[in-house]
Design a protein around this motif. Sequence first.
Motif, short mmCIF file in Angstrom:
data_model
loop_
_atom_site.label_atom_id
_atom_site.label_comp_id
_atom_site.label_asym_id
_atom_site.label_seq_id
_atom_site.Cartn_x
_atom_site.Cartn_y
_atom_site.Cartn_z
N HIS A 144 -0.92 -98.74 35.30
CA HIS A 144 0.44 -99.24 35.12
C HIS A 144 0.42 -100.58 34.37
CE1 HIS A 144 4.70 -99.77 36.25
NE2 HIS A 144 4.38 -101.03 36.48
N LEU A 145 -0.47 -101.48 34.78
CA LEU A 145 -0.56 -102.78 34.12
C LEU A 145 -0.98 -102.64 32.67
CD1 LEU A 145 -2.16 -105.19 36.76
CD2 LEU A 145 0.25 -104.89 36.18
N GLU A 146 -1.96 -101.78 32.41
CA GLU A 146 -2.41 -101.58 31.03
C GLU A 146 -1.29 -101.03 30.15
OE1 GLU A 146 -4.88 -102.98 29.91
OE2 GLU A 146 -6.76 -102.55 30.96
N LYS A 147 -0.48 -100.13 30.71
CA LYS A 147 0.65 -99.59 29.94
C LYS A 147 1.66 -100.68 29.64
CE LYS A 147 0.33 -94.83 31.58
NZ LYS A 147 0.88 -93.80 32.49
N ALA A 163 4.38 -109.96 30.84
CA ALA A 163 4.23 -108.51 30.99
C ALA A 163 3.34 -108.18 32.19
CB ALA A 163 3.65 -107.90 29.72
N LEU A 164 2.32 -108.99 32.40
CA LEU A 164 1.40 -108.78 33.52
C LEU A 164 2.12 -108.99 34.85
CD1 LEU A 164 -1.67 -108.20 33.90
CD2 LEU A 164 -1.99 -110.66 34.03
N VAL A 165 2.86 -110.08 34.95
CA VAL A 165 3.59 -110.37 36.20
C VAL A 165 4.67 -109.32 36.44
CG1 VAL A 165 4.99 -112.06 37.45
CG2 VAL A 165 3.07 -112.84 36.01
N GLU A 166 5.40 -108.96 35.38
CA GLU A 166 6.43 -107.93 35.52
C GLU A 166 5.81 -106.60 35.95
OE1 GLU A 166 8.13 -108.04 31.64
OE2 GLU A 166 9.23 -109.90 32.02
N GLY A 167 4.62 -106.30 35.41
CA GLY A 167 3.94 -105.07 35.80
C GLY A 167 3.55 -105.07 37.26
N TYR A 168 3.15 -106.22 37.77
CA TYR A 168 2.81 -106.36 39.19
C TYR A 168 4.05 -106.04 40.04
CZ TYR A 168 0.33 -108.35 43.24
OH TYR A 168 -0.31 -108.52 44.45
N PHE A 169 5.16 -106.68 39.69
CA PHE A 169 6.40 -106.49 40.44
C PHE A 169 6.89 -105.05 40.34
CE2 PHE A 169 6.64 -110.92 41.14
CZ PHE A 169 7.75 -111.23 41.90
N SER A 170 6.87 -104.48 39.14
CA SER A 170 7.44 -103.14 38.97
C SER A 170 6.61 -102.08 39.68
CB SER A 170 7.61 -102.80 37.48
OG SER A 170 6.37 -102.81 36.81
N PHE A 171 5.28 -102.21 39.65
CA PHE A 171 4.47 -101.23 40.37
C PHE A 171 4.76 -101.29 41.85
CE2 PHE A 171 0.87 -99.61 42.71
CZ PHE A 171 0.63 -98.41 42.07
N ALA A 172 4.82 -102.50 42.39
CA ALA A 172 5.09 -102.66 43.82
C ALA A 172 6.45 -102.09 44.20
CB ALA A 172 5.00 -104.13 44.20
N GLY A 207 3.40 -103.99 23.48
CA GLY A 207 3.52 -104.75 22.24
C GLY A 207 4.15 -106.11 22.42
N SER A 208 4.50 -106.48 23.65
CA SER A 208 5.10 -107.78 23.90
C SER A 208 4.10 -108.88 23.58
CB SER A 208 5.54 -107.88 25.36
OG SER A 208 5.91 -109.21 25.67
N ASP A 209 4.58 -109.93 22.93
CA ASP A 209 3.70 -111.07 22.64
C ASP A 209 3.43 -111.88 23.90
OD1 ASP A 209 3.55 -110.44 19.96
OD2 ASP A 209 5.25 -111.70 19.39
N ASP A 210 4.31 -111.78 24.86
CA ASP A 210 4.17 -112.54 26.10
C ASP A 210 3.41 -111.70 27.13
OD1 ASP A 210 4.35 -114.16 28.30
OD2 ASP A 210 6.47 -114.64 28.03
N ARG A 211 2.11 -111.69 27.01
CA ARG A 211 1.28 -110.82 27.86
C ARG A 211 1.26 -111.29 29.31
NH1 ARG A 211 -1.68 -107.07 25.16
NH2 ARG A 211 -3.34 -107.01 26.72
#
Length: 198
Positions: free
Chosen positions: A73-76, A88-97, A81-85
């Motif tokens: 999920h985080l890798e996706k 994106a990483l923090v959002e990925g943490y929240f969205s998976f949870a 393509g977001s420049d703000d990685r």
Amino acid sequence: MGRRSDHSRAELEAMILAEGHAHMAQIGFARFSAREVAKRVGYAVGTLYNIFGSYDRLIAAINTRTFDLWAEHLEKRLATGSDDRIAALVEGYFSFASENMNLWTAIYDHRLPPDMPIPGALAQRRGALTDIVVREVTAALPPGARDRAPRLARSLVATVHGHCIFALTGSFALLGEDAPLDMAIARVRESLHAAGAA
């Protein structure tokens, strides 16, 4: 239920993990039942323990499967393509949870007995998630600070986790905070800036 031998050990392991993971996703750790998983795969509950060794090792394997999905999920998210990685990483943490609440909380609700270390192969797979964070933190830091990335990454995971669990349990809402994701991103940026990131 009587004994069966319709499947190889590898097939049984895959079946049990798939059904166990689905069962955990549906009802969470507190109500998880190995007997229900056995029923779903059509084998005696003793077969589950024969394959995995114990109830605790079964749960550890199920939770490791969640770690695998979380890393994917985080890798996706990072590949969007977001420049703000970092965001994106923090959002990925929240969205998976938030999208996998029962699976995510099961990781933290289950504890292996003190005398039962997690098997090396499972620990290595779980470590892939932290490796992603370390990679991104390393890339955000200047060359002279990159040796501190692994330790900083672990601290940042703890920071984001705290914000995430407070958000999902409603604790932030009780405190009158309505933007926990933004707060988590801001705290991560502050920590990275303090470590020398631009």
